[in-house]
Scaffold this motif. Sequence first.
Motif, PDB file in Angstrom:
ATOM      1  N   ILE A 143       0.832  -1.208   0.000  1.00  9.16           N
ATOM      2  CA  ILE A 143       0.000   0.000   0.000  1.00  9.16           C
ATOM      3  C   ILE A 143       0.865   1.255   0.000  1.00  9.16           C
ATOM      4  N   GLY A 144       2.062   1.162   0.624  1.00 13.58           N
ATOM      5  CA  GLY A 144       2.974   2.300   0.598  1.00 13.58           C
ATOM      6  C   GLY A 144       3.419   2.638  -0.809  1.00 13.58           C
ATOM      7  N   GLU A 145       3.675   1.593  -1.611  1.00  9.15           N
ATOM      8  CA  GLU A 145       4.086   1.823  -3.000  1.00  9.15           C
ATOM      9  C   GLU A 145       2.959   2.455  -3.805  1.00  9.15           C
ATOM     10  N   LYS A 146       1.719   1.998  -3.562  1.00  8.93           N
ATOM     11  CA  LYS A 146       0.576   2.558  -4.291  1.00  8.93           C
ATOM     12  C   LYS A 146       0.345   4.020  -3.907  1.00  8.93           C
ATOM     13  N   VAL A 147       0.418   4.309  -2.605  1.00  8.67           N
ATOM     14  CA  VAL A 147       0.210   5.692  -2.148  1.00  8.67           C
ATOM     15  C   VAL A 147       1.279   6.609  -2.711  1.00  8.67           C
ATOM     16  N   ASN A 148       2.508   6.114  -2.822  1.00  8.74           N
ATOM     17  CA  ASN A 148       3.594   6.922  -3.371  1.00  8.74           C
ATOM     18  C   ASN A 148       3.285   7.397  -4.781  1.00  8.74           C
ATOM     19  N   LYS A 149       2.528   6.596  -5.508  1.00  4.42           N
ATOM     20  CA  LYS A 149       2.162   6.967  -6.882  1.00  4.42           C
ATOM     21  C   LYS A 149       0.907   7.834  -6.896  1.00  4.42           C
ATOM     22  N   THR A 150      -0.107   7.409  -6.148  1.00  2.46           N
ATOM     23  CA  THR A 150      -1.368   8.155  -6.067  1.00  2.46           C
ATOM     24  C   THR A 150      -2.004   7.897  -4.703  1.00  2.46           C
ATOM     25  N   PRO A 151      -2.316   8.933  -3.940  1.00  2.00           N
ATOM     26  CA  PRO A 151      -2.288  10.378  -4.242  1.00  2.00           C
ATOM     27  C   PRO A 151      -0.922  11.040  -4.134  1.00  2.00           C
ATOM     28  N   GLY A 152       0.116  10.301  -3.782  1.00  2.00           N
ATOM     29  CA  GLY A 152       1.458  10.874  -3.768  1.00  2.00           C
ATOM     30  C   GLY A 152       2.066  10.934  -2.382  1.00  2.00           C
ATOM     31  N   GLN A 153       3.408  11.007  -2.373  1.00  2.00           N
ATOM     32  CA  GLN A 153       4.129  10.981  -1.115  1.00  2.00           C
ATOM     33  C   GLN A 153       3.894  12.230  -0.276  1.00  2.00           C
ATOM     34  N   ARG A 154       3.699  13.373  -0.938  1.00  5.50           N
ATOM     35  CA  ARG A 154       3.437  14.602  -0.186  1.00  5.50           C
ATOM     36  C   ARG A 154       2.099  14.512   0.543  1.00  5.50           C
ATOM     37  N   TRP A 155       1.150  13.837  -0.057  1.00  4.17           N
ATOM     38  CA  TRP A 155      -0.140  13.629   0.618  1.00  4.17           C
ATOM     39  C   TRP A 155       0.072  12.816   1.885  1.00  4.17           C
ATOM     40  N   LEU A 156       0.879  11.751   1.792  1.00  5.13           N
ATOM     41  CA  LEU A 156       1.136  10.910   2.950  1.00  5.13           C
ATOM     42  C   LEU A 156       1.837  11.704   4.051  1.00  5.13           C
ATOM     43  N   CYS A 157       2.797  12.543   3.661  1.00  4.91           N
ATOM     44  CA  CYS A 157       3.489  13.390   4.642  1.00  4.91           C
ATOM     45  C   CYS A 157       2.507  14.325   5.343  1.00  4.91           C
ATOM     46  N   THR A 158       1.598  14.885   4.568  1.00  6.41           N
ATOM     47  CA  THR A 158       0.607  15.799   5.133  1.00  6.41           C
ATOM     48  C   THR A 158      -0.285  15.090   6.140  1.00  6.41           C
ATOM     49  N   GLN A 159      -0.720  13.879   5.798  1.00  7.92           N
ATOM     50  CA  GLN A 159      -1.576  13.119   6.708  1.00  7.92           C
ATOM     51  C   GLN A 159      -0.847  12.796   8.002  1.00  7.92           C
ATOM     52  N   LEU A 160       0.449  12.485   7.906  1.00  2.00           N
ATOM     53  CA  LEU A 160       1.215  12.177   9.108  1.00  2.00           C
ATOM     54  C   LEU A 160       1.323  13.390  10.024  1.00  2.00           C
TER      55      LEU A 160
END
Length: 679
Positions: free
Chosen positions: A563-580
């Motif tokens: 799931i980390g690989e999928k999120v890195n592509k969409t919606p993107g790593q910056r989105w994941l950083c923001t959520q954290l």
Amino acid sequence: MLQYTFRHLKGFGAKKEAELWRAYTFTWDDFENAYNSQLSLFEHTASFLQESRLALEAGDVEYFATSLPHQEHFRIALTYPEDTMFLDIETTGLSKYYDKITLIGWSIGTEYGVYLQGDDDSEFRKALSSAKAIVTFNGSIFDLPFIRNEFEDIRFPACHVDLRFMSKRAGFSGGQKVIEEQLGLKRSAKAAEVDGLKATLLWHKYKWGDEKALRQLIVYNHADVEGMKVIFDKVAKILLKNYQLPTSKITLPKFAKRRSKINWANKKTDKPDGIVIRPYGGKIGPLVFLDELALPKQQGLRVVGIDLTGSEGRPSGWCFLNHDLAETKCLGPDEDLINETLKVKPDLVSIDSPLSIPFGRTSVDDSDPGRHEFGIMRKCERLLKKRGVNVYPSLIPSMQQLTARGMRLAERFRKLGVPVIESYPGAAQDIMGIPRKGASLDYLSKGLELFGVKGNYLTEQVCHDELDAITSAVVGLFFWSGKFEAIGNEEEDYLIIPDLEVDTTNWLERKVIGLSGPIATGKTTAAKFIEEAGFAYGRFSQILKQMLIDRGEDVNRETLQEIGEKVNKTPGQRWLCTQLLKMLPEQGKLVIDGLRHPEDHAFMIESFGPAFMHAHIESSESVRTTRYVADGHSVEEFKVACNHPAEKDISKLALLAHRTIRNNGDLKSLQSSVDEIAQ
């Protein structure tokens, strides 16, 4: 003129007033004579006429200003010509939020007075209190709000005539000088060569030692004040004629005949009480200097500024600012911009270009399905517009190509681990108190020099794009020092502008540690040690774990990697950083476990600036294998986990880290290393 006015009476509109004038009932006396036998039918009107006479005799302007339609207030000025003030201000720029008044010029009758920034304002206040009416050009939008903003308890007359709107009703549009030209008014050569932009430059010249510049600024202001008198005379006559008042029957006062002169003080004569040109007494140069910013001087701060153009075929301004030393170039293709930037290993890249589009939009093109619903402006642009700063919407046709290029370039830098901020040199120059390039390239260079930037631009001829690139890089200094404002929102990201008043304590004293490293190096153990030292703990996998739970899927290393690989592509790593970051406190110390991509490193610097420290933990492969097997896994499982695409960028993070921790020993050794960075 008010004796010819009926619009202030109850029940009398423009149509009824015109009917009276056509019937040769021009004045209040005419009305009473014409309707003497019927006054009992007009008892209410007769009472109002009596009140009007008493108010006129008493000079009660507020009575007429309250009862007359605002657009008819010019009739009050015509009634009290000797008590009408023509007023015009000069400022450092157009923004009431950032700019200040430099000069106020006014004329009552044949006298002209000037207030200069920093002087005693008592003469201005005295003149204003004596005026029954005030006349400006665009003053309701510009001059009066500026004055209210800077002068406590200021009171204006109840009657204000704004010539911009009065002229429009008479068929004239445009700025004051345009209307003057339409009316055949010619200014003196010294005043004619100045416009609003040059007026701001004249003040900069004066501040930096050129006293003749102040004299010319006063001459320009005086020309504005006197020009308004001519416009008023012409426009008032046209309006009254349009209202069908036979102006040949009455004598209108001519303000242009009450021409004022500039009374210059002269110590050699008997005129010591005129306008005195003194050396500037305030802070000379920009409003802030580089040495006043809290920056790391020993190792230096390395910032690249880019004044981007919309096409790779047109050179962009590029600047490498090593603390206070600027090196500039003009570069074309994206590859050149990226390669030159990577060579100097910057801590930060600052780009003069929109780096996002309005929230809800999916593309820069007008064919975008969200074009009509979400518009062409971002929140940061709307806010700057509201503050009076001229800024182009990011998606007007002429900006679309630039915005698309800026977004592509920022994405490429961030994927390489290079943090990027969006800057706007024009706004930064306004806030810093230095001229924009449109006013003068020479004085923009001088302003940057006085701010504290050295470099080849001072001895070699450079283009305006290079000077704006320097300013973009300077915005990076403000960002790093904490003296900045981030305007925008989470969805559209933020535009960074200087803020000279902000409290930088939290920005400079906070500590945020990010940990990266291959599998089984001890990242989480190190993070827990840091947490015990008083840091709030956050881990990227916390977000991914919750996503799996919400989907009803098993949570293990394999599913987290997938799931980390999928999120890195969409919606993107910056989105994941923001959520954290949403999970973590906005204040205090943080430790972030599990950086996996260069974008994580870039995002954390963009979020925390100098507060962020990236520590990369390494262990030998044999030690890591032993740890992994001891945790209940096989050697083959270890190899599969390490070779998963989600782990492919770990080696890149090692090159980006600020510190490297070797963890081949016991827990005590690891804790000792961690304690060093957590202090």
